[in-house]
Design a protein around this motif. Structure first.
Motif, PDB file in Angstrom:
ATOM      1  N   UNK A  25       0.818  -1.216   0.000  1.00  0.00           N
ATOM      2  CA  UNK A  25       0.000   0.000   0.000  1.00  0.00           C
ATOM      3  C   UNK A  25       0.851   1.266   0.000  1.00  0.00           C
ATOM      4  N   UNK A  26       2.115   1.144   0.378  1.00  0.00           N
ATOM      5  CA  UNK A  26       3.016   2.294   0.397  1.00  0.00           C
ATOM      6  C   UNK A  26       3.867   2.381  -0.872  1.00  0.00           C
TER       7      UNK A  26
ATOM      8  N   UNK B 135       6.791  -5.126   8.448  1.00  0.00           N
ATOM      9  CA  UNK B 135       7.739  -4.033   8.672  1.00  0.00           C
ATOM     10  C   UNK B 135       7.026  -2.862   9.349  1.00  0.00           C
ATOM     11  N   UNK B 136       7.766  -2.035  10.081  1.00  0.00           N
ATOM     12  CA  UNK B 136       9.219  -2.089  10.226  1.00  0.00           C
ATOM     13  C   UNK B 136       9.713  -2.839  11.466  1.00  0.00           C
ATOM     14  N   UNK B 137       8.796  -3.263  12.352  1.00  0.00           N
ATOM     15  CA  UNK B 137       9.242  -3.739  13.660  1.00  0.00           C
ATOM     16  C   UNK B 137       9.068  -5.235  13.884  1.00  0.00           C
ATOM     17  N   UNK B 138       8.693  -5.998  12.859  1.00  0.00           N
ATOM     18  CA  UNK B 138       8.608  -7.438  13.020  1.00  0.00           C
ATOM     19  C   UNK B 138       9.981  -8.048  13.238  1.00  0.00           C
TER      20      UNK B 138
ATOM     21  N   UNK C   5      10.117  -8.296   2.393  1.00  0.00           N
ATOM     22  CA  UNK C   5       9.574  -7.825   1.111  1.00  0.00           C
ATOM     23  C   UNK C   5       8.768  -6.537   1.264  1.00  0.00           C
ATOM     24  N   UNK C   6       9.444  -5.480   1.663  1.00  0.00           N
ATOM     25  CA  UNK C   6       8.749  -4.223   1.936  1.00  0.00           C
ATOM     26  C   UNK C   6       8.281  -3.491   0.682  1.00  0.00           C
ATOM     27  N   UNK C   7       8.616  -3.993  -0.506  1.00  0.00           N
ATOM     28  CA  UNK C   7       8.051  -3.433  -1.735  1.00  0.00           C
ATOM     29  C   UNK C   7       6.737  -4.102  -2.103  1.00  0.00           C
ATOM     30  N   UNK C   8       6.339  -5.133  -1.375  1.00  0.00           N
ATOM     31  CA  UNK C   8       5.134  -5.886  -1.687  1.00  0.00           C
ATOM     32  C   UNK C   8       5.421  -7.235  -2.314  1.00  0.00           C
ATOM     33  N   UNK C   9       6.668  -7.452  -2.710  1.00  0.00           N
ATOM     34  CA  UNK C   9       7.080  -8.746  -3.227  1.00  0.00           C
ATOM     35  C   UNK C   9       6.372  -9.174  -4.496  1.00  0.00           C
TER      36      UNK C   9
ATOM     37  N   UNK D 261      19.032  -1.160   3.151  1.00  0.00           N
ATOM     38  CA  UNK D 261      20.356  -0.948   3.732  1.00  0.00           C
ATOM     39  C   UNK D 261      20.835   0.485   3.564  1.00  0.00           C
ATOM     40  N   UNK D 262      20.397   1.131   2.505  1.00  0.00           N
ATOM     41  CA  UNK D 262      20.757   2.538   2.286  1.00  0.00           C
ATOM     42  C   UNK D 262      19.854   3.504   3.054  1.00  0.00           C
ATOM     43  N   UNK D 263      18.796   2.985   3.669  1.00  0.00           N
ATOM     44  CA  UNK D 263      17.839   3.855   4.355  1.00  0.00           C
ATOM     45  C   UNK D 263      16.926   4.572   3.398  1.00  0.00           C
ATOM     46  N   UNK D 264      16.696   3.985   2.199  1.00  0.00           N
ATOM     47  CA  UNK D 264      15.898   4.626   1.158  1.00  0.00           C
ATOM     48  C   UNK D 264      14.546   3.973   0.956  1.00  0.00           C
ATOM     49  N   UNK D 265      14.149   3.062   1.840  1.00  0.00           N
ATOM     50  CA  UNK D 265      12.824   2.452   1.739  1.00  0.00           C
ATOM     51  C   UNK D 265      11.770   3.474   2.159  1.00  0.00           C
ATOM     52  N   UNK D 266      10.496   3.154   1.915  1.00  0.00           N
ATOM     53  CA  UNK D 266       9.428   4.059   2.328  1.00  0.00           C
ATOM     54  C   UNK D 266       9.518   4.300   3.833  1.00  0.00           C
ATOM     55  N   UNK D 267       9.359   5.555   4.292  1.00  0.00           N
ATOM     56  CA  UNK D 267       9.517   5.850   5.729  1.00  0.00           C
ATOM     57  C   UNK D 267       8.650   4.985   6.639  1.00  0.00           C
ATOM     58  N   UNK D 268       7.472   4.596   6.168  1.00  0.00           N
ATOM     59  CA  UNK D 268       6.595   3.779   7.006  1.00  0.00           C
ATOM     60  C   UNK D 268       7.105   2.360   7.163  1.00  0.00           C
TER      61      UNK D 268
END
Length: 335
Positions: free
Chosen positions: A121-122, A259-262, A267-271, A294-301
């Motif tokens: 969804x993000x 994500x982010x706390x599991x 697969x934070x892009x939705x896989x 790893x670069x810290x460039x994923x969606x903030x949520x």
């Protein structure tokens, strides 16, 4: 690149890109191809054969006019006439056996899809960005018992590429580089009838990758795992050592994959279940999202806090018959 590239694989790609190269390589082990390509590129760089390598993949969802038919493997004529198709035999059979041996439920499988949808969804580019519930997964049409439609991956057009460079080249770059810490590869088949439906080749590729990296499953902050079907994820996380064999369903049900706390954000892009699945192969895009984390460039949520180590795993083929596994351990550069 993989061997499906038109024009004799890498030779055609070299011409299309208009580049002069020292080394070209092409192989095909399905969705595991691209992780192995990254590892092979690193070996070539380490041997001094090149300094920068480009690993590419692209695929169409379905054959159509001008695209040509996908190659058929020799066993297809002998297997498909008996109903041994990708969803029916090669994954539903594994899921049913896992349920029989370990008590895994359809609701637990559905949790893999739910986590993917909550992440998608993000992603503005996801093919299926709407969140779904366990109940919606179970209410979707049955494709092959026990797999419902929403247990099955997408099949989309798409492409991705990864650049692998030597440490000397990486040191000159403005962007943060990601280090390849370890790799493992393994292959599995029917072993002349001694079929194992509840393990994948990840049970061997994973330990090889962890040993090379000097890390353990508990050190991994984020995972990109090829999710061709929900059962693929369940068996893979078990075989990679993130939970005991037979406990993958319960592990997903406890929301560890969210994500982010599991415990294992996945697969934070939705896989392949919700984002994309280029040409029926999901390995390369899994690398891309791991690098973003790893670069810290994923969606903030969905950005995993202090993400230092990521695991990427690709599965090629079909887990009930013949398949390949390739596992990469990646690390964030300290600088």
């Amino acid at each position: 690149c993989d061997s499906s590239v038109p024009g004799l694989g890498p030779m055609g790609m070299i011409e299309y890109l208009g580049i002069d190269v020292r080394l070209a390589s092409s192989s095909d082990i399905g969705g595991a191809t691209y992780l192995s390509a990254v590892a092979h590129a690193a070996l070539a760089i380490g041997a001094g054969d090149c300094h920068v390598a480009l690993c590419t993949m692209a695929g169409y969802a379905r054959p159509s006019a001008g695209r040509g038919e996908p190659p058929r493997e020799p066993a297809s004529d002998f297997e498909e006439s008996w109903g041994i198709t990708t969803a029916a035999h090669n994954y539903a059979l594994a899921a049913m056996r896992h349920m029989y041996e370990f008590g895994t439920t359809s609701a637990q499988l559905a949790e893999v899809k739910v986590a993917a949808s909550l992440h998608a969804q993000h992603n503005p580019h996801a093919a299926l960005p709407a969140p779904v519930s366990v109940e919606e997964v179970l209410a979707s049409p049955m494709i092959s018992d026990p797999l419902h439609r929403l247990d099955c991956c997408l099949n989309t057009d798409g492409a991705a590429a990864v650049v692998v460079a030597s440490t000397e080249v990486a040191a000159r770059l403005d962007r943060t580089a990601v280090a390849i810490l370890g790799h493992g590869e393994a292959h599995q088949n029917t072993r002349n009838g001694r079929v194992d439906l509840v393990h994948t080749a990840a049970v061997r590729s994973g330990p090889r990758a962890f040993d090379a990296a000097g890390l353990a499953p508990a050190d991994i902050d984020y995972a990109s795992i090829y999710d061709s079907f929900t059962i693929t994820v369940i068996e893979t996380i078990e075989d990679l050592g993130f939970c005991p064999k037979g406990q993958g369903g319960r592990y997903a049900q406890e929301q560890n994959l969210r994500a982010p706390h599991g415990a294992l954000p996945l697969n934070t892009d939705g896989g392949s279940l919700c984002n994309n699945h280029p040409g029926g192969r999901g390995g390369m895009v899994r690398i891309v999202e791991a690098v973003r984390q790893l670069r810290g460039e994923a969606h903030p949520a969905l950005q995993v806090p202090d993400c230092r180590f990521a695991l990427v795993h690709g599965t090629g083929g079909r887990i009930s018959t013949r398949s390949s596994s390739s596992t990469l351990i990646l690390g964030r550069e300290s600088r």
